[in-house]
Motif scaffolding. Structure first.
Motif, PDB file in Angstrom:
ATOM      1  N   ALA A  99       5.414  -3.097   2.715  1.00  0.00           N
ATOM      2  CA  ALA A  99       5.259  -3.115   4.171  1.00  0.00           C
ATOM      3  C   ALA A  99       6.036  -1.992   4.844  1.00  0.00           C
ATOM      4  O   ALA A  99       5.801  -1.693   6.019  1.00  0.00           O
ATOM      5  CB  ALA A  99       5.712  -4.469   4.723  1.00  0.00           C
ATOM      6  N   TRP A 100       6.959  -1.343   4.131  1.00  0.00           N
ATOM      7  CA  TRP A 100       7.781  -0.272   4.688  1.00  0.00           C
ATOM      8  C   TRP A 100       7.251   1.107   4.314  1.00  0.00           C
ATOM      9  O   TRP A 100       7.912   2.111   4.592  1.00  0.00           O
ATOM     10  CB  TRP A 100       9.224  -0.428   4.188  1.00  0.00           C
ATOM     11  N   ARG A 101       6.085   1.194   3.710  1.00  0.00           N
ATOM     12  CA  ARG A 101       5.562   2.495   3.299  1.00  0.00           C
ATOM     13  C   ARG A 101       5.414   3.395   4.533  1.00  0.00           C
ATOM     14  O   ARG A 101       4.984   2.966   5.597  1.00  0.00           O
ATOM     15  CB  ARG A 101       4.224   2.336   2.594  1.00  0.00           C
ATOM     16  N   GLY A 102       5.773   4.648   4.365  1.00  0.00           N
ATOM     17  CA  GLY A 102       5.717   5.596   5.452  1.00  0.00           C
ATOM     18  C   GLY A 102       6.966   5.640   6.301  1.00  0.00           C
ATOM     19  O   GLY A 102       7.199   6.612   7.012  1.00  0.00           O
ATOM     20  N   LEU A 103       7.786   4.604   6.230  1.00  0.00           N
ATOM     21  CA  LEU A 103       9.029   4.584   6.998  1.00  0.00           C
ATOM     22  C   LEU A 103      10.166   5.248   6.240  1.00  0.00           C
ATOM     23  O   LEU A 103      11.069   5.830   6.836  1.00  0.00           O
ATOM     24  CB  LEU A 103       9.417   3.139   7.337  1.00  0.00           C
ATOM     25  N   PHE A 104      10.136   5.110   4.917  1.00  0.00           N
ATOM     26  CA  PHE A 104      11.119   5.728   4.042  1.00  0.00           C
ATOM     27  C   PHE A 104      10.380   6.283   2.828  1.00  0.00           C
ATOM     28  O   PHE A 104       9.296   5.808   2.476  1.00  0.00           O
ATOM     29  CB  PHE A 104      12.178   4.717   3.591  1.00  0.00           C
ATOM     30  N   PRO A 105      10.959   7.277   2.163  1.00  0.00           N
ATOM     31  CA  PRO A 105      10.336   7.782   0.938  1.00  0.00           C
ATOM     32  C   PRO A 105      10.189   6.682  -0.110  1.00  0.00           C
ATOM     33  O   PRO A 105      10.951   5.714  -0.120  1.00  0.00           O
ATOM     34  CB  PRO A 105      11.313   8.867   0.467  1.00  0.00           C
ATOM     35  N   THR A 106       9.221   6.862  -0.982  1.00  0.00           N
ATOM     36  CA  THR A 106       8.952   5.855  -2.010  1.00  0.00           C
ATOM     37  C   THR A 106      10.185   5.570  -2.851  1.00  0.00           C
ATOM     38  O   THR A 106      10.469   4.413  -3.195  1.00  0.00           O
ATOM     39  CB  THR A 106       7.800   6.329  -2.909  1.00  0.00           C
ATOM     40  N   ARG A 107      10.940   6.623  -3.188  1.00  0.00           N
ATOM     41  CA  ARG A 107      12.117   6.421  -4.043  1.00  0.00           C
ATOM     42  C   ARG A 107      13.148   5.520  -3.360  1.00  0.00           C
ATOM     43  O   ARG A 107      13.826   4.732  -4.031  1.00  0.00           O
ATOM     44  CB  ARG A 107      12.744   7.764  -4.417  1.00  0.00           C
ATOM     45  N   VAL A 108      13.267   5.618  -2.049  1.00  0.00           N
ATOM     46  CA  VAL A 108      14.191   4.753  -1.316  1.00  0.00           C
ATOM     47  C   VAL A 108      13.694   3.310  -1.358  1.00  0.00           C
ATOM     48  O   VAL A 108      14.481   2.372  -1.573  1.00  0.00           O
ATOM     49  CB  VAL A 108      14.360   5.247   0.134  1.00  0.00           C
ATOM     50  N   LEU A 109      12.394   3.097  -1.150  1.00  0.00           N
ATOM     51  CA  LEU A 109      11.851   1.741  -1.160  1.00  0.00           C
ATOM     52  C   LEU A 109      11.987   1.100  -2.541  1.00  0.00           C
ATOM     53  O   LEU A 109      12.331  -0.081  -2.652  1.00  0.00           O
ATOM     54  CB  LEU A 109      10.383   1.770  -0.739  1.00  0.00           C
ATOM     55  N   VAL A 110      11.715   1.877  -3.591  1.00  0.00           N
ATOM     56  CA  VAL A 110      11.840   1.330  -4.944  1.00  0.00           C
ATOM     57  C   VAL A 110      13.300   0.998  -5.247  1.00  0.00           C
ATOM     58  O   VAL A 110      13.609  -0.054  -5.837  1.00  0.00           O
ATOM     59  CB  VAL A 110      11.276   2.321  -5.974  1.00  0.00           C
ATOM     60  N   THR A 111      14.211   1.879  -4.840  1.00  0.00           N
ATOM     61  CA  THR A 111      15.636   1.607  -5.052  1.00  0.00           C
ATOM     62  C   THR A 111      16.075   0.381  -4.265  1.00  0.00           C
ATOM     63  O   THR A 111      16.832  -0.467  -4.765  1.00  0.00           O
ATOM     64  CB  THR A 111      16.474   2.826  -4.637  1.00  0.00           C
ATOM     65  N   ALA A 112      15.603   0.255  -3.023  1.00  0.00           N
ATOM     66  CA  ALA A 112      15.946  -0.918  -2.219  1.00  0.00           C
ATOM     67  C   ALA A 112      15.438  -2.194  -2.879  1.00  0.00           C
ATOM     68  O   ALA A 112      16.153  -3.205  -2.946  1.00  0.00           O
ATOM     69  CB  ALA A 112      15.360  -0.775  -0.820  1.00  0.00           C
ATOM     70  N   GLY A 113      14.200  -2.139  -3.375  1.00  0.00           N
ATOM     71  CA  GLY A 113      13.677  -3.308  -4.077  1.00  0.00           C
ATOM     72  C   GLY A 113      14.487  -3.649  -5.304  1.00  0.00           C
ATOM     73  O   GLY A 113      14.732  -4.827  -5.593  1.00  0.00           O
ATOM     74  N   ALA A 114      14.935  -2.621  -6.041  1.00  0.00           N
ATOM     75  CA  ALA A 114      15.742  -2.862  -7.233  1.00  0.00           C
ATOM     76  C   ALA A 114      17.110  -3.426  -6.873  1.00  0.00           C
ATOM     77  O   ALA A 114      17.636  -4.308  -7.573  1.00  0.00           O
ATOM     78  CB  ALA A 114      15.901  -1.563  -8.023  1.00  0.00           C
ATOM     79  N   VAL A 115      17.701  -2.936  -5.775  1.00  0.00           N
ATOM     80  CA  VAL A 115      18.999  -3.460  -5.336  1.00  0.00           C
ATOM     81  C   VAL A 115      18.891  -4.946  -5.030  1.00  0.00           C
ATOM     82  O   VAL A 115      19.711  -5.763  -5.481  1.00  0.00           O
ATOM     83  CB  VAL A 115      19.498  -2.681  -4.103  1.00  0.00           C
TER      84      VAL A 115
END
Length: 518
Positions: free
Chosen positions: A117-133
């Motif tokens: 749901a956050w695509r386009g708001l942050f780079p993909t690498r940030v979203l994947v890292t956030a999900g992993a955190v």
């Protein structure tokens, strides 16, 4: 070709190009997030183990929709969302393994949707890292395959806040992680204004369906921003989601609790009286693997176990500083504000703690934390970059080690306690307490479920019967009362024959017609 037709054709081409870029960006974001969700699901199945028996709260939710066990007492703070979530499996199957697999798969899908749901708001690498955190926290892994509401509130919160931000017109440039120490710049895939509001409504409705009061706390900053900006469509989406998800709880308040005010008052009483209470230290004590810290006594866990809890908000604040400098403040400030309001009642308004209460806050904090982590490993130049990457990698490895250690300890302890309930149920069966039957006293709800009996209490948070009613029930079906070893049984059970089963002193009502006085 006329000028008007040419303009229309040019506009159509631009829309097609923009649609192509959006689809490409969504695909790039979706694949790594899908891999993360799959790893999250498999890790749950490997470490939490599907053989983990049902816990106390799970029993309350599941018993509402299963035909194999009597429904346990449903207290005022609870909502029916979890019961609806498990109904596709629990309504026809008693298999705990099947239920765990179903919930693990569902939680993986939820993780993917939440950060997508956050695509386009942050780079993909940030979203994947956030999900992993978020996914690597022991509390997330432990409760993902369980029939509990807090993880789903977290998923709904991420979807609602992400959808709200994507709909805003004044987002500014999307954060772009520099690859070689260069300054940040705008992304060509910034989300367009007027994005779909269904995500806002759906995320808010999911939160309210699971825990209406939590949904209100999370939604406060969204409502403030929407009101300040006079965004009527956003307000309607938020209000519609809250109303749709919270309606069953409000209706039940009038049908079962005498009204909305009465239900809220009863919910406050059960939670110890909402007010000015500091539960920060209680939350810290619960981080060692305590599912419920009430009363929350004992020593604090080792500082290594609680260190991440202090580092998380510091990294989130660093993420906010970076966002302000890059003039993209709102997309970082808003999840921080929602995380703060989500955590506030559980840190400062109740007298006990459970680590799962803060899952929505952890989920929302994960995005600015991930943004800060990428800055730490990309901003330094030369040999300092290598040093920074090494330090961050070591810190993350240590953090993951701590989380998995606590998870394994927590799973083992809960498996043992839930097996104790099953062993108690087997012993009660041997003593003649078989369905239909009634269990009262200490831990009546879980022991009753494992035995296949109804549960009853004459006082406390789960009060649902009287001593006279229990005695009348004993004239029809087997009744057993559980007390702590050496404890005093209730007056109605004192004449009953006594037995010792594990950690319980058990009084079992004599069969009707036996002549034993009561």
């Amino acid at each position: 070709m006329t000028d008007g037709a040419g303009a229309l054709l040019a506009a159509a081409r631009r829309r097609e190009q923009r649609s192509g870029r959006d689809a490409s960006g969504n695909a790039r974001a979706g694949r790594p997030l899908a891999v993360l969700a799959a790893v999250f699901t498999l890790t749950q199945l490997a470490l939490v183990r599907p053989v983990l028996g049902l816990g106390w709260d799970e029993i309350v939710y599941i018993s509402q929709v299963t035909s194999h066990h009597p429904a346990a007492f449903f207290s005022a703070p609870r909502s029916r969302g979890v019961s609806l979530l498990v109904a596709p499996v629990a309504s026809w199957s008693e298999s705990t393994v099947l239920l765990r697999v179903y919930l693990a798969l569902l939680s993986g899908v939820g993780l993917h949707l939440a950060f997508h749901a956050w695509r386009g708001l942050f780079p993909t690498r940030v979203l994947v890292t956030a999900g992993a955190v978020f996914a690597s926290l022991w509390v997330t892994l432990f409760y993902g395959p369980q029939a509990m509401p807090n993880y789903w509130v977290a998923v709904g919160a991420l979807i609602a806040v992400g959808g709200f931000l994507r709909h805003r017109a004044d987002l500014g440039p999307v954060a772009k992680v520099p690859s070689a120490g260069r300054t940040t710049g705008p992304s060509p895939q910034a989300p367009a204004s007027g994005g779909p509001l269904w995500a806002v409504a759906a995320g808010t409705a999911l939160m309210a369906l699971m825990r209406p009061t939590d949904a209100l706390w999370v939604a406060v900053p969204l409502l403030v921003v929407a009101l300040a900006g006079r965004h009527r469509r956003s307000l309607l989406a938020l209000a519609g989601g809250l109303a749709a998800g919270g309606a069953p709880w409000v209706i039940e308040a009038y049908t079962a609790f005498g009204g909305l005010g009465e239900r809220l008052a009863e919910a406050s009483r059960i939670q110890g009286g909402l007010g000015r209470h500091i539960a920060v230290d209680d939350q810290l004590r619960s981080l060692g693997g305590r599912a419920l810290c009430r009363p929350c006594t004992g020593a604090m866990p080792h500082p290594v176990i609680t260190l991440w809890w202090f580092v998380l908000p510091l990294l989130a604040i660093l993420g906010l500083v970076l966002a302000v400098r890059a003039r993209r403040t709102l997309r970082t400030l808003l999840p921080l504000a929602c995380a703060t309001t989500a955590a506030f009642p559980y840190l400062f308004m109740i007298e006990y703690a459970a680590p799962r209460f803060l899952q929505p806050a952890y989920a929302l904090l994960a995005i600015p934390v991930a943004d800060a982590l990428w800055h730490l490993v990309t901003a330094p130049r030369g040999r300092w970059r290598t040093t920074a990457r090494t330090l961050v990698a070591l810190a993350l490895a240590g953090h993951l080690t701590v989380q998995l250690t606590v998870l394994v300890y927590t799973v083992d302890r809960n498996i043992d306690s839930r097996r104790d309930w099953a062993r108690t149920a087997d012993a009660l069966h041997r003593l003649g307490v078989r369905p239909p039957c009634l269990i009262t006293g200490r831990e009546a709800i879980p022991v009753g479920y494992y035995t296949g009996c109804s549960s009853g209490a004459t006082s406390g948070n789960n009060e649902n019967t009287t001593a006279a009613e229990i005695l009348r029930t004993a004239d029809r079906i087997p009744v057993a009362t559980l007390t702590a070893p050496g404890g005093t049984p209730p007056g109605y059970a004192r004449p009953w024959p006594a037995h010792r089963i594990g950690d319980f002193d058990v009084r079992i009502a004599p069969a009707p017609g036996s002549g034993t006085p009561r």
